[in-house]
Enzyme design. Structure first.
Site, short mmCIF file in Angstrom:
data_model
loop_
_atom_site.label_atom_id
_atom_site.label_comp_id
_atom_site.label_asym_id
_atom_site.label_seq_id
_atom_site.Cartn_x
_atom_site.Cartn_y
_atom_site.Cartn_z
N CYS A 2 1.47 -1.90 3.07
CA CYS A 2 2.08 -0.64 2.82
C CYS A 2 1.31 0.47 3.40
O CYS A 2 -0.09 0.14 3.54
CB CYS A 2 2.63 -0.53 1.41
N ARG A 40 6.32 1.53 2.35
CA ARG A 40 6.14 0.23 1.56
C ARG A 40 6.89 -0.83 2.71
O ARG A 40 7.91 -0.78 3.13
CB ARG A 40 7.10 0.42 0.40
N LEU A 41 6.23 -1.83 2.74
CA LEU A 41 6.49 -3.32 3.27
C LEU A 41 6.85 -4.21 2.40
O LEU A 41 6.03 -4.62 1.43
CB LEU A 41 5.56 -3.64 4.49
N ILE A 43 7.52 -7.41 0.48
CA ILE A 43 7.21 -8.75 0.40
C ILE A 43 7.54 -9.65 -0.72
O ILE A 43 8.24 -10.74 -0.67
CB ILE A 43 5.76 -9.05 1.03
N VAL A 44 7.33 -8.75 -1.92
CA VAL A 44 7.66 -9.44 -3.15
C VAL A 44 8.58 -8.11 -3.94
O VAL A 44 7.92 -7.14 -3.70
CB VAL A 44 6.40 -9.95 -4.05
N ASN A 65 -1.00 -0.58 -2.34
CA ASN A 65 -0.88 -1.39 -0.89
C ASN A 65 -1.30 -2.69 -1.17
O ASN A 65 -2.63 -2.76 -1.48
CB ASN A 65 -1.57 -0.63 0.25
N GLY A 66 -0.50 -3.68 -1.07
CA GLY A 66 -1.05 -4.95 -1.19
C GLY A 66 -0.31 -5.91 -1.87
O GLY A 66 0.78 -5.91 -2.06
N GLU A 67 -0.79 -7.05 -2.20
CA GLU A 67 -0.34 -8.25 -3.29
C GLU A 67 -0.95 -8.72 -4.40
O GLU A 67 -2.39 -8.72 -4.17
CB GLU A 67 -0.02 -9.36 -2.28
N LEU A 225 -1.00 -17.86 11.57
CA LEU A 225 -1.53 -17.51 13.04
C LEU A 225 -2.41 -18.94 13.03
O LEU A 225 -3.30 -18.90 12.49
CB LEU A 225 -2.45 -16.10 12.77
N ILE A 285 -1.53 -17.11 20.76
CA ILE A 285 -1.66 -15.97 22.02
C ILE A 285 -2.87 -16.24 22.86
O ILE A 285 -3.76 -16.57 22.38
CB ILE A 285 -1.23 -14.59 21.63
N THR A 334 -16.76 -5.67 19.65
CA THR A 334 -16.12 -7.14 19.21
C THR A 334 -14.76 -6.95 18.63
O THR A 334 -13.91 -7.83 18.97
CB THR A 334 -17.00 -7.80 18.14
N ARG A 337 -11.95 -6.35 21.16
CA ARG A 337 -11.64 -7.31 22.09
C ARG A 337 -10.69 -8.29 21.39
O ARG A 337 -9.77 -8.84 22.02
CB ARG A 337 -13.22 -8.08 22.58
N SER A 359 -3.79 -15.82 7.72
CA SER A 359 -4.67 -15.82 9.00
C SER A 359 -6.05 -16.53 8.42
O SER A 359 -6.50 -16.71 7.08
CB SER A 359 -4.96 -14.56 9.40
N GLY A 360 -7.12 -17.06 9.38
CA GLY A 360 -8.24 -17.72 8.99
C GLY A 360 -9.41 -16.78 8.88
O GLY A 360 -10.45 -17.41 8.95
#
Length: 563
Positions: A2, A40-41, A43-44, A65-67, A225, A285, A334, A337, A359-360
């Site tokens: 968010c 707001r996005l 998600i829950v 903003n967050g979970e 991802l 990608i 970095t 890129r 994601s990792g």
């Protein structure tokens, strides 16, 4: 994700309102589901989580903003009587503040930035998650002394502030004293306190599995991802196992409706996963023929995910650079890129209707996975560097993951940066992590998921992936990507320009044409004082000027011939 914009103690609130709305709209891309100086996005709590959140008498207002992954556990153990108005995971912050005041963030397990206004005390309290997974800034203006501003991104602050800092992770701000204090105090925080705990492989494995399970809390389509490297592949493997487990539990529950088995509850840890039981989608990608693409497809086939392998061209990446820098709010080589392919990928993922991805990020910092760690002189220095890297994640990989995805209204969750998992990973004797003899980088993480001596346990990954050498993301998407960036920078930046950097850059002078080019683009979007929020990523124990992984001498020769 968010987007937040907030101001406390502005001298002329009515006059400032139109400006505040414009500043809020600057982060609308982060969460297009609601707007009220908070983007707001969902998600829950999709159907009932509109913000700002308020208590019954509207004396407390909260923008988040967050979970919050442990919100259900927190609700169960509240001592304060509180009438929850939504199913949002974030609303629990209000009663936590009512009970614990400035200690409220200590009880949260998740990624978050939030601003809470206490009307009775005319007090603002703001906090950021322990590692800085969510982006957050604090600003002040010489034209409005006494006022303090908060925002998820620089672009909401620099038009009204002339003094901006990155809100430090693991800290809480109190307007009553106008001070920051650190609430996050893990054992590993002091780099001179070198741990001596031997490795417990099962503990490491189980804590990462638990971390991934928490992060599948969602009521919207999600995915992973999958670069084909160790970290994203492990996350994908665990997520796929959990998705299949939940699908099976759902089938059993539907076949036997009277069963008392609770679908989606981890009884041991009481972790709720409000999950859509879809086939797990994975995304990668790269340039045509990229090293990571082939590996990602092999992992996806092994795991049985529905994989989407996207390609981009060097021209696509170059055309996106200015927009990428605008969203990233950095000129670090970095980060730019690696972020450009991630930015291009996020657009494609969001177009498919996916709102959240795993994601990792964080593994290389916690385990010393970057190839320059080969040169670490001893266990003390190795540990010191891992601590430094984790503490600076909010300026590098967390910034990349958060802003590259949020640019398209997509949320990235990072299991390797779970508080409990980090405590375990950072608490291991660093001699276990060092790259010596036959041990390659992140050996203990690989070994934790090596089930070759567990015949009853299905392998998490193929051996060639589990023991594949590290590829930094900007390399793995295709080596010609970095070469193309350098060539384009050479065409844009002259030798004369390199000799005459801008006076306002002070001592922070780019040392390559590529870095100079990015700084020029950054300056097109942001005033000079915003540069104070940027840190340039460079490898330690190395004389190289290029941060690319393939510039490290330890990089396997089999990759060297690829151009």
């Amino acid at each position: 994700m968010c987007g937040i914009f907030a101001c406390h103690h502005h001298p002329d609130v009515q006059k400032f309102k139109p400006t505040a709305l414009r500043m809020a709209k600057a982060v609308r891309h982060r969460g297009p589901d609601w707007i009220l100086t908070h983007e707001r996005l969902c998600i829950v709590g999709v159907d009932s989580g509109a913000q700002p959140l308020v208590n019954d008498d509207e004396t407390l207002a909260l923008a988040v903003n967050g979970e919050i992954y442990n919100h259900r556990i927190l609700r169960k153990h509240l001592h304060t009587k509180y009438n929850f108005k939504t199913h949002s995971d974030c609303e629990v912050i209000i009663p936590l503040y009512m009970e614990h005041g400035l200690d409220a963030p200590k009880h949260l397990d998740g990624m978050f930035s939030w601003v809470l206004w206490d009307k009775k005390l005319d007090r603002v309290v703001a906090a950021r998650d322990p590692i800085g997974i969510t982006s957050f800034y604090l600003g002040r203006s010489s034209s409005t002394p006494g006022a303090v501003y908060f925002a998820s991104e620089l672009k909401s602050l620099h038009p009204v502030c002339d003094d901006i800092v990155a809100f430090p992770p693991g800290h809480v701000y109190d307007s009553k004293t106008d001070t920051m204090s650190r609430y996050f105090e893990p054992k590993w925080w002091d780099p001179t306190n070198v741990p001596s705990t031997p490795i417990d492989y099962k503990l490491l494995r189980h804590s990462l599995e638990k971390s991934v399970r928490k992060r599948l809390m969602a009521e919207v389509p999600y995915g992973v991802l999958l670069s084909g490297g160790l970290d994203s592949s492990l996350v994908a493997s665990i997520a796929q196992r959990e998705t299949l487990r939940m699908q099976e539990a759902t089938r059993k529950a539907q076949a036997n409706p009277e069963s008392e088995e609770l679908v989606g509850i981890d009884d041991e840890n009481d972790l709720s996963t409000v999950t859509t039981f879809q086939q797990l989608h994975s995304f990668s990608i790269g340039l045509p023929g990229a090293p990571d693409t082939e590996a990602a497809m092999e992992v996806a086939k092994f795991l049985g995910t529905k994989h989407h392998a996207f390609t981009f061209t060097i021209e696509d990446g170059l055309n996106a650079l200015s927009d990428v820098i605008y969203h990233l709010e950095t000129y670090d080589v970095t980060t730019i890129r690696a972020s450009t392919p991630m930015y291009l990928l996020s657009r494609k993922i969001k177009a498919m209707g996916v709102k959240m991805v795993l994601s990792g990020e964080g593994s290389d910092e916690a385990f010393g996975g970057y190839l320059y760690f080969h040169a670490a002189p001893n266990r003390e220095e190795f540990h010191k560097e891992t601590v430094r890297r984790v503490k600076n994640l909010h300026l590098a990989d967390c910034l990349r993951a958060n802003k590259s995805t949020s640019a398209w209204g997509l949320e990235a969750r990072v299991p390797f940066l779970d508080k409990e998992f980090l405590e375990n990973a950072m608490g291991v004797d660093p001699k276990e992590k060092m790259i010596t003899g036959e041990r390659i980088e992140k050996y203990i993480l690989r070994k934790a998921f090596d089930t070759s001596d567990e015949p009853d346990n299905t392998p998490y990954l193929p051996d060639k992936i589990l023991w594949r050498q590290k590829e930094q993301f900007s390399d793995g998407v295709g080596y010609s990507w970095i070469d193309g960036l350098k060539d384009s920078a050479e065409a844009h930046i002259t030798d004369e320009m390199m000799k005459n950097p801008k006076p306002e850059w002070g001592t922070d002078v780019p040392d390559t044409k590529e870095a100079y080019w990015y700084r020029m683009m950054f300056d097109e979007h942001f005033p000079p004082y915003c540069a104070g929020t940027v840190e340039r990523w460079t490898p330690t124990w190395s004389k190289q000027t290029d941060p690319s992984g393939r510039s490290i001498a330890a990089h396997n020769a089999k990759y060297q011939h690829i151009s």
